[in-house]
Design a protein around this motif. Structure first.
Motif, PDB file in Angstrom:
ATOM      1  N   THR A  79       0.832  -1.206   0.000  1.00 55.62           N
ATOM      2  CA  THR A  79       0.000   0.000   0.000  1.00 55.62           C
ATOM      3  C   THR A  79       0.865   1.253   0.000  1.00 55.62           C
ATOM      4  O   THR A  79       0.617   2.205  -0.753  1.00 55.62           O
ATOM      5  N   TYR A  80       1.890   1.264   0.847  1.00 54.95           N
ATOM      6  CA  TYR A  80       2.798   2.411   0.889  1.00 54.95           C
ATOM      7  C   TYR A  80       3.493   2.579  -0.464  1.00 54.95           C
ATOM      8  O   TYR A  80       3.612   3.694  -0.977  1.00 54.95           O
ATOM      9  N   THR A  81       3.959   1.470  -1.032  1.00 55.07           N
ATOM     10  CA  THR A  81       4.699   1.535  -2.294  1.00 55.07           C
ATOM     11  C   THR A  81       3.834   2.077  -3.430  1.00 55.07           C
ATOM     12  O   THR A  81       4.281   2.910  -4.225  1.00 55.07           O
ATOM     13  N   VAL A  82       2.594   1.609  -3.515  1.00 55.31           N
ATOM     14  CA  VAL A  82       1.684   2.099  -4.557  1.00 55.31           C
ATOM     15  C   VAL A  82       1.465   3.607  -4.393  1.00 55.31           C
ATOM     16  O   VAL A  82       1.529   4.372  -5.367  1.00 55.31           O
ATOM     17  N   GLY A  83       1.208   4.036  -3.160  1.00 48.27           N
ATOM     18  CA  GLY A  83       1.033   5.466  -2.911  1.00 48.27           C
ATOM     19  C   GLY A  83       2.285   6.254  -3.233  1.00 48.27           C
ATOM     20  O   GLY A  83       2.227   7.360  -3.774  1.00 48.27           O
ATOM     21  N   ASN A  84       3.428   5.681  -2.915  1.00 44.70           N
ATOM     22  CA  ASN A  84       4.698   6.352  -3.154  1.00 44.70           C
ATOM     23  C   ASN A  84       4.972   6.507  -4.643  1.00 44.70           C
ATOM     24  O   ASN A  84       5.455   7.556  -5.095  1.00 44.70           O
ATOM     25  N   VAL A  85       4.670   5.470  -5.430  1.00 43.46           N
ATOM     26  CA  VAL A  85       4.867   5.538  -6.880  1.00 43.46           C
ATOM     27  C   VAL A  85       3.971   6.621  -7.483  1.00 43.46           C
ATOM     28  O   VAL A  85       4.399   7.414  -8.333  1.00 43.46           O
ATOM     29  N   TRP A  86       2.721   6.666  -7.021  1.00 45.84           N
ATOM     30  CA  TRP A  86       1.776   7.663  -7.532  1.00 45.84           C
ATOM     31  C   TRP A  86       2.270   9.076  -7.238  1.00 45.84           C
ATOM     32  O   TRP A  86       2.217   9.967  -8.095  1.00 45.84           O
ATOM     33  N   LEU A  87       2.762   9.287  -6.017  1.00 45.18           N
ATOM     34  CA  LEU A  87       3.243  10.609  -5.630  1.00 45.18           C
ATOM     35  C   LEU A  87       4.546  10.967  -6.342  1.00 45.18           C
ATOM     36  O   LEU A  87       4.766  12.131  -6.701  1.00 45.18           O
TER      37      LEU A  87
END
Length: 262
Positions: A79-87
Motif C-alpha cells: 500500500t505504501y509503495t503504490v502510494g509512493n509511486v503515484w506521488l
C-alpha cells in the motif's frame, strides 16, 4: 476516567508527530550540515527498524501467528509503495531529500509538486502514528514507550531533511510549517483512531492491523530514510543504523513498573 485516558492517548500521538514539526523548524531555520542530517537519518532508521521488529511484528506474531502477520506486513508495504509511486510521478519523489544531490522540484518546475509533497509527508506520518495507536492496545492499556520514542526520534531527521529540501526548492515558511503542522495534527488523530477504531476488533484483527502499519513503516524506511542517509554516511551507514537499532532494542527490554502509564 476513560475520557482522560483517551485525551492522554491523543496527546501521545501529537507528541510523536510534533517531532516532525521540530525537525522541520530546525531544517528550515538553521543551516544543518548535510553529513549531520545523514547521520541522524541513519540513526532514526535503525531505531524504527528495531521498534518494528520487537514491538510491532513480534506482538502481531504472538497474537495472530505467522501467516496473518506476514500478510499484513506485505499489505502495508504494498500500500505504501503504490502510494509512493503515484506521488513520485507528481513531483514528490525526493520529498525527504535535503537537496544536496537530489533536489525537490519547485512549483514552477513541476506544477502540483507542492501538493504531492504534502501528501507524501502524510503518507509517511500516518503509518507511524497508527502504530502508536495500536501499541496502546496492550493488556494494561499503557503506551509502548519504545514505539513512541522510536517514532519521535525518527521523525526529527525526517522533518529536518525534508524541510531543508523544501527551502532549497524555494518554498516559503508558510508552506513548510503549514505542511508539518498539519502532519503533526494528523498524526495525533491517526494515533487516536488507531486506538479507538481498531480497539473494538478481535485480537487477531488488531494484530493483523499492527502488521499492516509495520509493513508500511518498513517500506518507508527502505525507500526514503536509508537512501538519504547513504548519500553522506556511505561505509559508516551500517554502524550508525546498528547504534540506533540497539538503542531501541535496549528500551524494549526495560520493564516498566506495574501500573505505570505514559
Amino acid at each position: 476516567m476513560e475520557h482522560d485516558g483517551c485525551s492522554g492517548r491523543r496527546w501521545v500521538g501529537l507528541l510523536a508527530g510534533s517531532a516532525l514539526l521540530a525537525g522541520a523548524a530546525l531544517g528550515y531555520l538553521v543551516r544543518v550540515p548535510q553529513r549531520v542530517i545523514a547521520y541522524v537519518m541513519a540513526f532514526g532508521a535503525g531505531v524504527l527498524l528495531s521498534a518494528v521488529s520487537f514491538e510491532l511484528l513480534d506482538e502481531a506474531h504472538k497474537e495472530a501467528g505467522l501467516v496473518p502477520t506476514a500478510a499484513g506486513t506485505l499489505l502495508g508495504a504494498a500500500t505504501y509503495t503504490v502510494g509512493n509511486v503515484w506521488l513520485a510521478r507528481r513531483g514528490a519523489r525526493h520529498r525527504k531529500r535535503s537537496g544536496h544531490r537530489e533536489q525537490q522540484p519547485s512549483e514552477e518546475q513541476q506544477a502540483g509538486s507542492g501538493s504531492a509533497l504534502a501528501l507524501g509527508a502524510l503518507l509517511g506520518g500516518v503509518p507511524e502514528s497508527a502504530a502508536i495507536g495500536v501499541s496502546l492496545l496492550g493488556g494494561s492499556g499503557a503506551v509502548s514507550l519504545v514505539t513512541v520514542a522510536a517514532v519521535f526520534i525518527s521523525n526529527v531527521p525526517e522533518g529536518l531533511s525534508s524541510s531543508t529540501g523544501m527551502r532549497a526548492a524555494e518554498r516559503g515558511a508558510r508552506y513548510v510549517f503549514g505542511v508539518w503542522g498539519s502532519i503533526a495534527a494528523a498524526s495525533a488523530l491517526s494515533a487516536l483512531l488507531g486506538y479507538t477504531v481498531i480497539g473494538g476488533m478481535s485480537p487477531a484483527v488488531v494484530a493483523t492491523m499492527t502488521a499492516v502499519a509495520a509493513g508500511a513503516v518498513l517500506a518507508m524506511v527502505g525507500d526514503t530514510m536509508i537512501p538519504e542517509a547513504y548519500e553522506e554516511t556511505r561505509l559508516a551507514l551500517g554502524l550508525i543504523i546498528a547504534c540506533g537499532f540497539l538503542v531501541s532494542f535496549g528500551l524494549s527490554h526495560l520493564r516498566p513498573r506495574p501500573g505505570t502509564h505514559l
